[in-house]
Design an enzyme around this catalytic site. Structure first.
Site, PDB file in Angstrom:
ATOM      1  N   SER A 174       0.836  -1.186   0.000  1.00 52.25           N
ATOM      2  CA  SER A 174       0.000   0.000   0.000  1.00 52.25           C
ATOM      3  C   SER A 174       0.881   1.249   0.000  1.00 52.25           C
ATOM      4  O   SER A 174       1.647   1.446  -0.930  1.00 52.25           O
ATOM      5  CB  SER A 174      -0.937  -0.048   1.202  1.00 52.25           C
ATOM      6  OG  SER A 174      -1.983   0.864   1.037  1.00 52.25           O
ATOM      7  N   HIS A 226      -8.485  -5.099  -0.171  1.00 55.38           N
ATOM      8  CA  HIS A 226      -7.166  -4.516   0.041  1.00 55.38           C
ATOM      9  C   HIS A 226      -6.335  -5.323   1.033  1.00 55.38           C
ATOM     10  O   HIS A 226      -5.121  -5.435   0.893  1.00 55.38           O
ATOM     11  CB  HIS A 226      -7.319  -3.078   0.543  1.00 55.38           C
ATOM     12  CG  HIS A 226      -6.023  -2.351   0.658  1.00 55.38           C
ATOM     13  ND1 HIS A 226      -5.202  -2.115  -0.418  1.00 55.38           N
ATOM     14  CD2 HIS A 226      -5.385  -1.810   1.728  1.00 55.38           C
ATOM     15  CE1 HIS A 226      -4.132  -1.447  -0.028  1.00 55.38           C
ATOM     16  NE2 HIS A 226      -4.216  -1.261   1.271  1.00 55.38           N
TER      17      HIS A 226
END
Length: 830
Positions: free
Chosen positions: A689, A804
């Site tokens: 990320s 995610h």
């Protein structure tokens, strides 16, 4: 633990299922707590570096804290001086730059969420305003000639390598297009052939599977309805079972669990990939709940009313279709809801901007409307005695970091006097608690302050200091029990917990007796007494669960699991590297004791460096078993941008100063070489990320320092990140590419644009998830495609569901880590 004391009528803050989401993976997923305390997520899904207690239980278990083999070094005087200088530099002006960065164009933002776990949910720099704007919830921005001038300037910015208007791989941003998915399938097949055919893969997979599906994991507890809830996932129930037991039973080695929802059975019956994302239950009984279900593990959820006594969804009950939304109970028949009411009625970041009350009768009333350029609008219900609604605070997220707060009254919103860099934390004993990320009103950055709710309603409130962290401290979590305020700290990147009591107009504290030199995470707090659960872990000591009594100031270890790898072979050390500007950067090394320091230890270095998220010592069972047991070393670089030393450590590398965070990371690598722990041939890096920004920049700026680069769920195309998924949320962290000056400094480091022909880059392993609705998979796809265009070797793998966090299914998570460590072994151990 369960001492219920007689205190003022206003007690517990909002209904909250849990403070920390726990995962079977040791890699963190977002600590976005269940509604109604959901926060805007970080671009990553991480808590404290690969952390222990996170979304589902991990399979690790602690032994005695006293047996840790650690060598803790204190910061040198020079290091302390550097920290003090950094704090001072931001100090009196607070985050002046962070709060004044958007004065020419409207920009999208996203808000920092510290109310539950500080630094786990975040926000951005501010809504652009005209000079005449005043007061909370003022809206407006400069347009006309300034906008035109900025747009013309933007055209003049020279971009390296890949110009955005001629991006040959823009088509890969179309997530589900046949052409894109055909490309993904081809890449997956090539990577699987390389990694899954390696003789080590099946062994790694078996070992990872045993960790993520082990039956002797600690069942992560949530206080509810006088007992304990838990979400359990294993090989037989990959989607999970939401279950309940009594506290007395939970204390035993084999609790008697009662199933509330079998999520796998529900998913099969409805033909969906349902994953449980928590529930907000109506107090005081906590048997009527708003359950959040994610189809595939992403952030968007469907919300349904559920009765835990009948174990059925309520016929004709509240139900909201899938979306990114916030829902809280006002009373049994009324909710306050933020969602997309009509198509397009979301902020540019993709979060709710319109809040309405909804009643069982069908009555709907709008109570607040934000601006498209905001990050979001979110309600917080302040709960007093017996779950009574004492008040409602509306938070308007102007940016990732800036917010305005107002108290909802019959006459509208009553502004609360706060700086924009402030975060609502909790509510206890009639006191509304905030943290400050800038100097304001005589308070220093990092301060914990409180307002009396009755005084706020009367318009006579003055803020009171609860706690001011020192230069080597940082607040990590804040939460309320029935009558106490729990504050989790880092001190020299090691954990401690203080419990604060408000009585006779004063705040006093006591420290809980918990292990030192360990990472401590608040798991959950009770609403009906002052009990709380905390997780304790370190690099070499597995997770242990402690039950504490905040009123009595006592704590005892309740559960501990056996080690998942042989930790006796390794030692933990803390060192300090010197960055490009002279700043001292701490980092941890976990290395084999017996290995000679000749620069030959295969080493994996992890970094994040953003959003004020600290990376303290944590137990990583998969890293221990698959990597360290085979002679590898593990490093966490506590680079600037994190929260190790409070707001100043983070704010010192925001926006145009971001390069310093990348310099910090390179400085740690060079310090490892100087200490002869490892060498460029044996050093690999990992980040996900926001950590993907770090690792892609590290790869393009310093290809000579590493031989392996794992880039997972990353942001990489930093000139388009604000146009993809929730990217507009993070403009305050990185800057706005639509503003010429911002675009210029972002373009200097953006990994996608700075890949150059003729450079010998390390072979990277790039991985993401098709169903990631937070960080767009196009970032990873385009970076891989650009490498292929340049003829640079790389590996790419894209899981097709899971969101995610990329770990919704334990089996797929085991496969994920098996591939990771096969790649690292090939590059660094072979």
């Amino acid at each position: 633990m369960s001492t219920l004391t007689s205190r003022s009528p206003a007690r517990r803050a909002k209904s909250r299922p849990a403070l920390v989401s726990i995962t079977a993976s040791s890699r963190p997923v977002d600590c976005i707590s269940s509604q109604p305390t959901q926060r805007v997520p970080l671009p990553q899904a991480e808590t404290s570096s690969p952390s222990a207690f996170q979304k589902r239980t991990r399979a690790s278990t602690p032994s005695s804290p006293g047996s840790m083999a650690m060598s803790w070094s204190q910061p040198t005087p020079a290091a302390r001086s550097a920290i003090a200088r950094t704090s001072s530099a931001v100090g009196a002006k607070g985050a002046e730059r962070a709060s004044t960065t958007t004065k020419s164009l409207p920009r999208p933002f996203i808000l920092r969420n510290r109310r539950v776990i500080r630094g786990r949910y975040i926000g951005e720099d501010g809504l652009a305003r005209t000079s005449g704007e005043t007061g909370p919830f003022a809206a407006g921005y400069e347009t006309g000639m300034k906008s035109l001038a900025a747009a013309l300037l933007a055209l003049a910015v020279a971009l390296p390598a890949v110009a955005q208007d001629t991006d040959p791989f823009l088509w890969l941003e179309d997530i589900d297009a046949p052409r894109s998915m055909q490309w993904v399938e081809g890449q997956n097949a090539k990577s699987a052939a390389r990694l899954e055919k390696d003789p080590r893969y099946e062994t790694f997979l078996s070992e990872a599977r045993a960790i993520f599906t082990a039956q002797d994991r600690i069942p992560v507890p949530r206080f509810r309805a006088g007992g304990i809830d838990n979400l359990w996932q294993d090989a037989s129930h990959p989607n999970g079972i939401w279950r309940h037991t009594t506290l007395a039973s939970y204390r035993t080695a084999s609790p008697a669990w009662e199933t509330i929802i079998d999520v796998d059975a529900l998913a099969k019956a409805e033909g969906k990939r349902w994953f449980y994302k928590g529930a907000g239950c109506l107090k005081p009984a906590e048997t009527t709940c708003l359950v959040r279900l994610s189809n595939g593990g992403g952030d968007a959820v469907e919300i349904r009313e559920f009765d835990t006594t009948t174990k059925r969804f309520v016929d004709g009950g509240f139900r909201f279709a899938e979306g990114k939304q916030y829902v809280e109970w006002l009373d049994r028949d009324t909710l306050i809801v933020g969602r997309e009411w009509t198509p397009g009625e979301l902020t540019e970041s993709g979060y709710p901007m319109v809040l309405k009350t909804v009643s069982r009768s069908g009555s709907v009333k709008e109570v607040f409307r934000g601006q498209k350029t905001d990050v979001w609008a979110q309600p917080t219900v302040l709960r007093g005695e017996g779950g009574r609604t004492d008040g409602v605070i509306i938070q308007r997220g102007l940016s990732f970091y800036e917010s305005e707060y107002g108290l909802l009254t019959d006459a509208g919103l009553k502004p609360i006097a706060l700086p924009k860099l402030a975060q609502l934390q909790d509510y206890v004993d009639g006191q509304v608690v905030f943290t400050l990320q800038e100097a304001w009103g005589g308070f220093q950055p990092g301060a914990l302050i409180a307002y009396d709710l009755a005084a706020l309603k009367a318009g006579t409130a003055k803020p009171q200091l609860v706690f001011q962290p020192g230069p080597r401290q940082a607040i990590q979590q804040v939460a309320a029990t029935d009558g106490r305020l729990v504050v989790v700290l880092l001190e020299d990147v090691k954990g401690a917990v203080d419990v604060w009591d408000f009585a006779d107009g004063r705040w006093t504290s006591k420290r809980l007796p918990l292990p030192r030199d360990a990472n401590i995470t608040l798991v959950d707090t009770a609403a009906k007494d002052d009990s709380l659960f905390v997780n304790v872990e370190s690099f070499l000591e597995p997770n242990s669960l402690w039950l504490a009594d905040g009123a009595a100031g006592t704590a005892s270890r309740l559960k501990a699991l056996p080690s998942r790898f042989d930790a006796k072979t390794h030692v933990v050390e803390q060192f300090w590297a010197t960055s490009s500007d002279g700043a001292k950067i701490p980092y941890f090394v976990v290395r084999p004791k017996a290995a000679k320091l000749e620069g030959e230890i295969p080493t994996l270095m992890y970094g994040y460096g953003g959003f004020e998220v600290a990376k303290p010592p944590i137990y990583m069972p998969e890293a221990g078993k698959l990597w360290m047991e085979r002679g590898g070393a593990y490093v966490i670089a506590n680079i600037r941008g994190g929260g190790e030393f409070g707001p100043a450590w983070h704010q010192s590398v925001l926006r145009e100063k971001r390069q310093l965070a990348f310099d910090d990371f390179a400085a740690v690598a060079k310090d490892l070489f100087a200490r002869k722990i490892t060498s460029a041939r044996r050093l690999g890096i990992y980040g996900r990320s926001n950590g993907g920004v770090l690792t892609s920049v590290a790869m393009t700026q310093h290809p000579e320092l590493w031989n392996a680069v794992v880039i997972e769920s990353p942001l990489i195309d930093m000139l388009r990140y604000h146009k993809l998924s929730a990217g507009a949320s993070w403009v305050g962290e990185y800057g706005n590419p639509d503003v010429a000056d911002d675009r210029a400094f972002i373009a200097k480091y953006s990994g996608y644009q700075n890949l150059k022909p003729g450079v010998r880059y390390p072979e990277a392993y790039i991985t993401t998830n098709t169903r990631d609705d937070r960080v767009h998979p196009g970032h990873a796809r385009k970076f891989a495609a650009r490498l292929e265009q340049l003829g640079v070797p790389y590996l790419y793998y894209e899981q097709t569901f899971g969101g995610h966090a990329n770990d919704a299914d334990p089996e797929l998570n085991a496969q994920r880590w098996a591939r990771h460590y096969v790649y690292l072994a090939q590059k660094l151990m072979d």
